[in-house]
Design a protein around this motif. Structure first.
Motif, PDB file in Angstrom:
ATOM      1  N   CYS A 138       0.823  -1.219   0.000  1.00 40.23           N
ATOM      2  CA  CYS A 138       0.000   0.000   0.000  1.00 40.23           C
ATOM      3  C   CYS A 138       0.855   1.266   0.000  1.00 40.23           C
ATOM      4  CB  CYS A 138      -0.950   0.005   1.194  1.00 40.23           C
ATOM      5  SG  CYS A 138      -0.136   0.230   2.784  1.00 40.23           S
ATOM      6  N   GLY A 139       1.963   1.258   0.747  1.00 35.59           N
ATOM      7  CA  GLY A 139       2.828   2.443   0.824  1.00 35.59           C
ATOM      8  C   GLY A 139       2.346   3.477   1.827  1.00 35.59           C
ATOM      9  N   PHE A 140       1.190   3.252   2.473  1.00 29.95           N
ATOM     10  CA  PHE A 140       0.746   4.251   3.455  1.00 29.95           C
ATOM     11  C   PHE A 140       0.220   3.649   4.755  1.00 29.95           C
ATOM     12  CE2 PHE A 140      -3.653   3.699   2.302  1.00 29.95           C
ATOM     13  CZ  PHE A 140      -3.647   3.495   0.924  1.00 29.95           C
ATOM     14  N   GLY A 141       0.770   2.479   5.122  1.00 29.14           N
ATOM     15  CA  GLY A 141       0.581   2.030   6.499  1.00 29.14           C
ATOM     16  C   GLY A 141      -0.596   1.137   6.807  1.00 29.14           C
ATOM     17  N   ILE A 142      -1.312   0.600   5.803  1.00 29.91           N
ATOM     18  CA  ILE A 142      -2.481  -0.204   6.179  1.00 29.91           C
ATOM     19  C   ILE A 142      -2.333  -1.708   5.927  1.00 29.91           C
ATOM     20  CG2 ILE A 142      -4.221   1.631   6.079  1.00 29.91           C
ATOM     21  CD1 ILE A 142      -4.982   0.516   3.301  1.00 29.91           C
ATOM     22  N   CYS A 143      -1.442  -2.124   5.016  1.00 33.60           N
ATOM     23  CA  CYS A 143      -1.437  -3.551   4.646  1.00 33.60           C
ATOM     24  C   CYS A 143      -0.526  -4.398   5.534  1.00 33.60           C
ATOM     25  CB  CYS A 143      -1.041  -3.716   3.183  1.00 33.60           C
ATOM     26  SG  CYS A 143       0.707  -3.439   2.866  1.00 33.60           S
ATOM     27  N   GLY A 144       0.470  -3.801   6.165  1.00 32.86           N
ATOM     28  CA  GLY A 144       1.354  -4.530   7.078  1.00 32.86           C
ATOM     29  C   GLY A 144       2.453  -5.325   6.391  1.00 32.86           C
ATOM     30  N   SER A 145       2.596  -5.214   5.072  1.00 31.03           N
ATOM     31  CA  SER A 145       3.584  -6.065   4.396  1.00 31.03           C
ATOM     32  C   SER A 145       5.026  -5.613   4.648  1.00 31.03           C
ATOM     33  CB  SER A 145       3.305  -6.121   2.892  1.00 31.03           C
ATOM     34  OG  SER A 145       3.582  -4.889   2.307  1.00 31.03           O
ATOM     35  N   CYS A 146       5.209  -4.388   5.132  1.00 28.67           N
ATOM     36  CA  CYS A 146       6.578  -3.869   5.275  1.00 28.67           C
ATOM     37  C   CYS A 146       7.046  -3.832   6.729  1.00 28.67           C
ATOM     38  CB  CYS A 146       6.641  -2.465   4.688  1.00 28.67           C
ATOM     39  SG  CYS A 146       5.617  -1.296   5.595  1.00 28.67           S
ATOM     40  N   ILE A 147       6.350  -4.583   7.603  1.00 33.17           N
ATOM     41  CA  ILE A 147       6.599  -4.516   9.060  1.00 33.17           C
ATOM     42  C   ILE A 147       8.038  -4.872   9.442  1.00 33.17           C
ATOM     43  CG2 ILE A 147       6.051  -5.779  11.211  1.00 33.17           C
ATOM     44  CD1 ILE A 147       3.889  -3.803  10.555  1.00 33.17           C
ATOM     45  N   LEU A 148       8.553  -4.109  10.400  1.00 32.64           N
ATOM     46  CA  LEU A 148       9.871  -4.371  10.979  1.00 32.64           C
ATOM     47  C   LEU A 148       9.600  -4.964  12.366  1.00 32.64           C
ATOM     48  CD1 LEU A 148      12.797  -3.728  10.092  1.00 32.64           C
ATOM     49  CD2 LEU A 148      12.539  -1.490  11.153  1.00 32.64           C
ATOM     50  N   ASP A 149       9.908  -6.259  12.524  1.00 28.80           N
ATOM     51  CA  ASP A 149       9.612  -6.951  13.787  1.00 28.80           C
ATOM     52  C   ASP A 149      10.729  -6.725  14.799  1.00 28.80           C
ATOM     53  OD1 ASP A 149       7.152  -8.358  13.183  1.00 28.80           O
ATOM     54  OD2 ASP A 149       8.328  -9.456  11.700  1.00 28.80           O
ATOM     55  N   PRO A 150      10.529  -6.883  16.111  1.00 25.54           N
ATOM     56  CA  PRO A 150       9.243  -7.133  16.762  1.00 25.54           C
ATOM     57  C   PRO A 150       8.517  -5.843  17.151  1.00 25.54           C
ATOM     58  CG  PRO A 150      10.986  -7.322  18.372  1.00 25.54           C
ATOM     59  CD  PRO A 150      11.644  -6.924  17.078  1.00 25.54           C
ATOM     60  N   LEU A 151       9.036  -4.676  16.749  1.00 21.62           N
ATOM     61  CA  LEU A 151       8.418  -3.416  17.182  1.00 21.62           C
ATOM     62  C   LEU A 151       7.150  -3.093  16.394  1.00 21.62           C
ATOM     63  CD1 LEU A 151      11.503  -1.041  17.708  1.00 21.62           C
ATOM     64  CD2 LEU A 151      10.406  -2.564  19.334  1.00 21.62           C
ATOM     65  N   GLY A 152       6.947  -3.795  15.273  1.00 15.47           N
ATOM     66  CA  GLY A 152       5.759  -3.535  14.461  1.00 15.47           C
ATOM     67  C   GLY A 152       5.833  -2.213  13.712  1.00 15.47           C
ATOM     68  N   LEU A 153       7.040  -1.718  13.493  1.00 14.84           N
ATOM     69  CA  LEU A 153       7.173  -0.461  12.749  1.00 14.84           C
ATOM     70  C   LEU A 153       6.904  -0.721  11.275  1.00 14.84           C
ATOM     71  CD1 LEU A 153      10.444   0.783  14.450  1.00 14.84           C
ATOM     72  CD2 LEU A 153       8.169   1.797  14.690  1.00 14.84           C
ATOM     73  N   ARG A 154       6.204   0.204  10.635  1.00 13.70           N
ATOM     74  CA  ARG A 154       5.933   0.059   9.203  1.00 13.70           C
ATOM     75  C   ARG A 154       6.960   0.888   8.446  1.00 13.70           C
ATOM     76  NH1 ARG A 154       0.346   2.470  10.257  1.00 13.70           N
ATOM     77  NH2 ARG A 154       1.829   3.573  11.544  1.00 13.70           N
ATOM     78  N   VAL A 155       7.731   0.201   7.607  1.00 16.56           N
ATOM     79  CA  VAL A 155       8.819   0.892   6.899  1.00 16.56           C
ATOM     80  C   VAL A 155       8.254   2.019   6.029  1.00 16.56           C
ATOM     81  CG1 VAL A 155      10.658   0.595   5.174  1.00 16.56           C
ATOM     82  CG2 VAL A 155      10.380  -1.077   7.003  1.00 16.56           C
ATOM     83  N   CYS A 156       7.028   1.843   5.504  1.00 14.52           N
ATOM     84  CA  CYS A 156       6.494   2.855   4.579  1.00 14.52           C
ATOM     85  C   CYS A 156       6.108   4.159   5.276  1.00 14.52           C
ATOM     86  CB  CYS A 156       5.313   2.306   3.801  1.00 14.52           C
ATOM     87  SG  CYS A 156       3.912   1.850   4.815  1.00 14.52           S
ATOM     88  N   VAL A 157       5.649   4.107   6.530  1.00 11.98           N
ATOM     89  CA  VAL A 157       5.252   5.365   7.185  1.00 11.98           C
ATOM     90  C   VAL A 157       6.173   5.747   8.349  1.00 11.98           C
ATOM     91  CG1 VAL A 157       2.816   5.444   6.548  1.00 11.98           C
ATOM     92  CG2 VAL A 157       3.487   4.162   8.558  1.00 11.98           C
ATOM     93  N   ASP A 158       6.653   4.751   9.114  1.00 10.45           N
ATOM     94  CA  ASP A 158       7.570   5.069  10.220  1.00 10.45           C
ATOM     95  C   ASP A 158       8.986   5.248   9.681  1.00 10.45           C
ATOM     96  OD1 ASP A 158       5.479   4.714  12.159  1.00 10.45           O
ATOM     97  OD2 ASP A 158       5.676   2.560  11.829  1.00 10.45           O
ATOM     98  N   GLY A 159       9.274   4.711   8.520  1.00 11.86           N
ATOM     99  CA  GLY A 159      10.570   4.817   7.843  1.00 11.86           C
ATOM    100  C   GLY A 159      10.356   5.485   6.512  1.00 11.86           C
ATOM    101  N   PRO A 160      11.103   5.161   5.464  1.00  8.73           N
ATOM    102  CA  PRO A 160      12.029   4.028   5.401  1.00  8.73           C
ATOM    103  C   PRO A 160      13.359   4.274   6.104  1.00  8.73           C
ATOM    104  CG  PRO A 160      12.081   5.213   3.313  1.00  8.73           C
ATOM    105  CD  PRO A 160      11.014   5.866   4.153  1.00  8.73           C
ATOM    106  N   VAL A 161      13.554   5.504   6.662  1.00  6.67           N
ATOM    107  CA  VAL A 161      14.839   5.792   7.303  1.00  6.67           C
ATOM    108  C   VAL A 161      14.699   5.573   8.808  1.00  6.67           C
ATOM    109  CG1 VAL A 161      16.594   7.554   7.695  1.00  6.67           C
ATOM    110  CG2 VAL A 161      15.369   7.484   5.505  1.00  6.67           C
ATOM    111  N   PHE A 162      15.622   4.780   9.372  1.00  6.62           N
ATOM    112  CA  PHE A 162      15.631   4.532  10.822  1.00  6.62           C
ATOM    113  C   PHE A 162      17.048   4.753  11.343  1.00  6.62           C
ATOM    114  CE2 PHE A 162      12.213   1.886   9.157  1.00  6.62           C
ATOM    115  CZ  PHE A 162      11.164   2.200  10.007  1.00  6.62           C
ATOM    116  N   ASP A 163      17.143   5.087  12.650  1.00  2.78           N
ATOM    117  CA  ASP A 163      18.483   5.282  13.215  1.00  2.78           C
ATOM    118  C   ASP A 163      18.925   4.035  13.981  1.00  2.78           C
ATOM    119  OD1 ASP A 163      17.274   5.354  15.693  1.00  2.78           O
ATOM    120  OD2 ASP A 163      17.335   7.526  15.870  1.00  2.78           O
ATOM    121  N   LEU A 164      20.167   4.084  14.449  1.00  2.00           N
ATOM    122  CA  LEU A 164      20.794   2.923  15.080  1.00  2.00           C
ATOM    123  C   LEU A 164      20.008   2.430  16.300  1.00  2.00           C
ATOM    124  CD1 LEU A 164      24.612   2.642  15.490  1.00  2.00           C
ATOM    125  CD2 LEU A 164      23.146   1.793  17.279  1.00  2.00           C
TER     126      LEU A 164
END
Ligand SMILES: Cc1cc2nc3c(=O)[nH]c(=O)nc-3n(C[C@H](O)[C@H](O)[C@H](O)COP(=O)(O)OP(=O)(O)OC[C@H]3O[C@@H](n4cnc5c(N)ncnc54)[C@H](O)[C@@H]3O)c2cc1C
Ligand code: FES
Length: 268
Positions: A219-245
């Protein structure tokens, strides 16, 4: 057909320029009226005629055109590579958070393959202040080198076959330069395994770190869950795609990803 999509937030983008960057990567310059100018690290969802929707990072905003640099890897990217000037594609976005950039910091950018493209957008914005490490398999894989040399304070290249620059991986090169170059933070973009190793080096030397992640996106906007970063459940499309250390250290970054069926798969 197109009009149905336009009602759902898509914009028509006219391809004004196409540049062959190497034998499998092209840059497309799009004339499109987006709601906001994308920041480095943000991405668009794009759809060529008869293609699926795919996420692509913005690699520049040049003369009012949005540039996307696209590697030909499968069905939709193949369709993109067949398009010509004045053809129209549909796009939506920009999506995602983008890189956190601070004018007072010195950045070391580490790019692998087409991952260098969004880093060039950073280098342009921080003109002359970044150091770029560009890792390729071979000389023929290099892209955007003229811009890298124009916008970065220093550029170092590594090639696995030794055909250009330092012979070895970009990680070997980083291990060498981390001791001699002056910088505060590392930003990485490229294959996840590579970025994971860069993160470990940043951690070892007490440097800040950001990475732009690629996960399967639908989806690219946070509803389908296909891009989840486990175990925090972060969605790469809306919480990322950039994350820090700090965040990445608490996730399965560099170890697992979710495949197209949502299964958790070990990253080889
Ligand atoms: C935030 C983000 C930014 C990206 N930026 C760029 C970019 O600037 N340039 C670029 O060339 N590519 C980029 N990608 C990867 C690009 O989206 C995929 O290469 C593309 O979706 C493949 O589509 P395809 O139909 O050609 O390939 P497919 O035939 O669908 O698959 C071929 C390969 O691509 C991988 N892939 C398929 N779909 C995706 C997807 N949605 N996300 C990630 N990988 C996928 C598959 O695992 C497979 O290995 C980005 C991906 C993300 C998530
Ligand atoms: S792509 Fe659907 S939640 Fe991220």
């Amino acid at each position: 057909m197109v009009y149905r999509y336009l009602r759902h937030g898509f914009k028509r983008a006219i391809i004004r320029r196409i540049i062959d960057e190497n034998y499998y990567i092209k840059s497309f310059y799009l004339d499109v009226n987006l709601p906001k100018i994308p920041k480095p690290g943000q991405f668009l969802m794009i759809m060529p005629p008869n293609g699926e929707e795919i996420p692509i990072s913005v690699s520049g905003h040049i003369d009012g055109l949005i540039r996307l640099t696209i590697a030909r890897v499968g069905y939709t990217t193949n369709l993109m590579h067949k398009l010509s000037i004045n053809n129209i594609i549909l796009v939506r976005g920009p999506y995602g958070n983008g890189f956190k950039l601070n004018n007072d910091k010195k950045y070391l950018l580490v790019g692998g393959g087409y991952g260098v493209a969004p880093l060039i957008y950073i280098a342009e914005q921080l003109y002359g202040k970044t150091i770029l490490l560009l890792g390729v398999r071979s000389k023929r894989d290099i892209i955007l080198i003229d811009e890298a040399q124009k916008y970065c304070g220093k550029v170092f290249i590594s090639s696995e076959d030794g055909s250009i620059g330092f012979k070895g991986t970009v990680i070997d090169l980083l291990e060498k330069l981390v001791l001699t170059e002056d910088f505060d933070e590392i930003i990485a973009c490229g294959p996840e395994k590579m970025m994971y190793k860069v993160m470990l080096i940043a951690e070892r030397y007490g440097k800040d770190f950001q990475a732009s992640l690629e996960r399967l996106m639908k989806c690219g906007f946070g509803i389908c869950g296909s891009c989840i970063l486990d175990p925090l459940g972060l969605r790469v499309c809306v919480d990322g795609p950039v994350f820090d250390l700090k965040i990445l250290r608490k996730t399965d970054f560099g170890k697992y990803f979710r495949d197209e069926y949502g299964r958790r798969v070990e990253l080889k």
